[in-house]
Design a protein around this motif. Structure first.
Motif, mmCIF file in Angstrom:
data_model
loop_
_atom_site.group_PDB
_atom_site.id
_atom_site.type_symbol
_atom_site.label_atom_id
_atom_site.label_comp_id
_atom_site.label_asym_id
_atom_site.label_seq_id
_atom_site.Cartn_x
_atom_site.Cartn_y
_atom_site.Cartn_z
ATOM 1 N N PRO A 121 22.702 17.730 44.073
ATOM 2 C CA PRO A 121 23.142 17.623 45.469
ATOM 3 C C PRO A 121 23.522 16.194 45.856
ATOM 4 O O PRO A 121 23.004 15.230 45.292
ATOM 5 C CB PRO A 121 21.919 18.092 46.267
ATOM 6 N N GLY A 122 24.447 16.068 46.819
ATOM 7 C CA GLY A 122 24.929 14.738 47.199
ATOM 8 C C GLY A 122 25.322 14.636 48.660
ATOM 9 O O GLY A 122 25.225 15.600 49.433
ATOM 10 N N LEU A 123 25.805 13.449 49.001
ATOM 11 C CA LEU A 123 26.177 13.104 50.377
ATOM 12 C C LEU A 123 27.623 12.600 50.393
ATOM 13 O O LEU A 123 28.014 11.786 49.554
ATOM 14 C CB LEU A 123 25.235 11.997 50.887
ATOM 15 N N VAL A 124 28.411 13.097 51.347
ATOM 16 C CA VAL A 124 29.782 12.608 51.556
ATOM 17 C C VAL A 124 29.815 11.897 52.907
ATOM 18 O O VAL A 124 29.402 12.465 53.921
ATOM 19 C CB VAL A 124 30.806 13.774 51.568
ATOM 20 N N LEU A 142 25.973 17.348 51.804
ATOM 21 C CA LEU A 142 25.667 16.898 53.157
ATOM 22 C C LEU A 142 26.810 16.001 53.649
ATOM 23 O O LEU A 142 27.316 15.178 52.881
ATOM 24 C CB LEU A 142 24.361 16.096 53.084
ATOM 25 N N LEU A 143 27.228 16.164 54.907
ATOM 26 C CA LEU A 143 28.283 15.311 55.481
ATOM 27 C C LEU A 143 27.704 14.383 56.541
ATOM 28 O O LEU A 143 26.884 14.801 57.352
ATOM 29 C CB LEU A 143 29.394 16.157 56.127
ATOM 30 N N LYS A 144 28.159 13.120 56.529
ATOM 31 C CA LYS A 144 27.776 12.142 57.551
ATOM 32 C C LYS A 144 29.028 11.328 57.913
ATOM 33 O O LYS A 144 29.978 11.247 57.136
ATOM 34 C CB LYS A 144 26.698 11.183 57.026
ATOM 35 N N ASP A 145 28.987 10.694 59.125
ATOM 36 C CA ASP A 145 30.123 9.841 59.520
ATOM 37 C C ASP A 145 29.733 8.357 59.483
ATOM 38 O O ASP A 145 30.483 7.509 59.946
ATOM 39 C CB ASP A 145 30.645 10.234 60.902
ATOM 40 N N LEU A 174 33.544 15.546 65.491
ATOM 41 C CA LEU A 174 34.288 16.242 66.547
ATOM 42 C C LEU A 174 34.091 17.734 66.409
ATOM 43 O O LEU A 174 34.077 18.263 65.290
ATOM 44 C CB LEU A 174 35.794 15.949 66.433
ATOM 45 N N SER A 175 33.953 18.428 67.535
ATOM 46 C CA SER A 175 33.939 19.891 67.472
ATOM 47 C C SER A 175 35.357 20.342 67.101
ATOM 48 O O SER A 175 36.326 19.605 67.288
ATOM 49 C CB SER A 175 33.549 20.481 68.825
ATOM 50 N N ASP A 223 30.294 20.781 58.209
ATOM 51 C CA ASP A 223 29.010 20.396 57.605
ATOM 52 C C ASP A 223 28.143 21.640 57.449
ATOM 53 O O ASP A 223 27.073 21.766 58.042
ATOM 54 C CB ASP A 223 28.321 19.341 58.489
ATOM 55 N N SER A 224 28.631 22.575 56.619
ATOM 56 C CA SER A 224 27.992 23.900 56.518
ATOM 57 C C SER A 224 27.458 24.180 55.111
ATOM 58 O O SER A 224 27.049 25.300 54.817
ATOM 59 C CB SER A 224 29.009 24.981 56.900
ATOM 60 N N GLN A 225 27.507 23.141 54.243
ATOM 61 C CA GLN A 225 27.081 23.361 52.850
ATOM 62 C C GLN A 225 25.769 22.649 52.535
ATOM 63 O O GLN A 225 25.441 22.442 51.367
ATOM 64 C CB GLN A 225 28.177 22.842 51.889
#
Length: 278
Positions: free
Chosen positions: A241-244, A263-266, A3-4, A255-257
């Motif tokens: 580094p990783g993924l959330v 890294l962010l994903k849904d 979502l924005s 998601d700015s890092q």
């Protein structure tokens, strides 16, 4: 669901006047038909908990608890079949499950003096243990009509969290990716670990991933920054580094890092590049 920040704020503003009852989800779904129920419930739950933390001290004041209790006792006697405890919670704008806890605690003080949190929690989970049948019914009404607090909600949240972790492990197995999960890592002596450590790193959208964390909730500013400080950066320091994965979505501006290694994903990423050992 990403979502924005503007979309997120619109939902938050709409939730300000909602109570944590089952009916609130129907209202939310009708107002935001393009958003998933799990995303809407997660946002509402997080916002309601923030609101409750800001106001809870008022309801906990001894004179206020006494006033609630005496009123409950009068009402319960005058209208034994009416949902008087649920009505009281809604009237004073307190979570029904938290109101049930306050009243039951006060009731038990009359019966047995000070009782342990363990005994209190046991009775909230199983109201049939409460000696007063009328109060037992009212406590039950409050816990099943609360979508943010209480033993039923805790149970559901735990189950959803477990389900998300199982889904993540299944997806990794489908891709034949070698990994260690939290239980295996604990057995190896690690104390603070992500849900998954990949034995061979992968690349997702051009970013190397060594670990994956599963969050069965919505990623808003407050929760994400708390997780960053308390969990994600320590995982990054230890494992790289990783993924959330926020299964119920997140504010896309968070998601700015990526360049720093988070890294962010849904959802589980589809575009995985595996590193061959041959």
């Amino acid at each position: 669901m990403r979502l924005s920040r503007a979309e997120y704020k619109e939902i938050v503003k709409f939730t300000e006047n909602l109570r944590p009852t089952r009916q609130c989800m129907k209202i939310l779904r009708e107002r935001f038909p393009n958003h998933s129920q799990s995303t809407l419930l997660s946002i509402f739950s997080l916002e309601y908990q923030k609101r409750t933390k800001r106001t809870m001290y008022r309801h906990h004041a001894p004179d206020v608890v006494e006033r609630y209790y005496q009123r409950y006792m009068r009402e319960a006697k005058a209208r034994p079949t009416a949902p008087v405890l649920l009505e009281l919670a809604n009237e004073v704008n307190l979570s029904p499950a938290l109101m049930a806890r306050l009243i039951l605690d006060r009731f038990l003080q009359d019966q047995e003096g000070v009782v342990s949190k363990q005994v209190l929690n046991g009775m909230l989970r199983e109201p049939c243990l409460i000696s007063d049948q009328n109060l037992a019914n009212h406590v039950y009404q409050c816990t099943i009509n609360d979508c943010c607090y209480g033993p039923l909600v805790d149970c559901i949240k735990h189950a959803i969290g477990q389900e998300a972790e199982v889904l993540l492990r299944d997806k990794l197995k489908e891709r034949n990716l070698s990994f260690l999960d939290e239980n295996q890592l604990r057995a190896k002596g690690y104390d603070k670990t992500p849900d998954i450590i990949l034995e061979v790193p992968i690349a997702v959208e051009g970013h190397i991933v060594h670990w994956i964390e599963s969050k069965a909730s919505f990623g808003d500013d407050h929760s994400h920054h708390t997780y960053l400080n308390e969990q994600f950066w320590s995982y990054w320091n230890r494992f790289g580094p990783g993924l959330v994965i926020y299964w119920h979505g997140f504010i896309e501006e968070l998601d700015s890092q990526r360049d720093r290694g988070i890294l962010l994903k849904d959802c589980f990423p589809l575009d995985i590049i595996t590193l061959s050992l041959h």
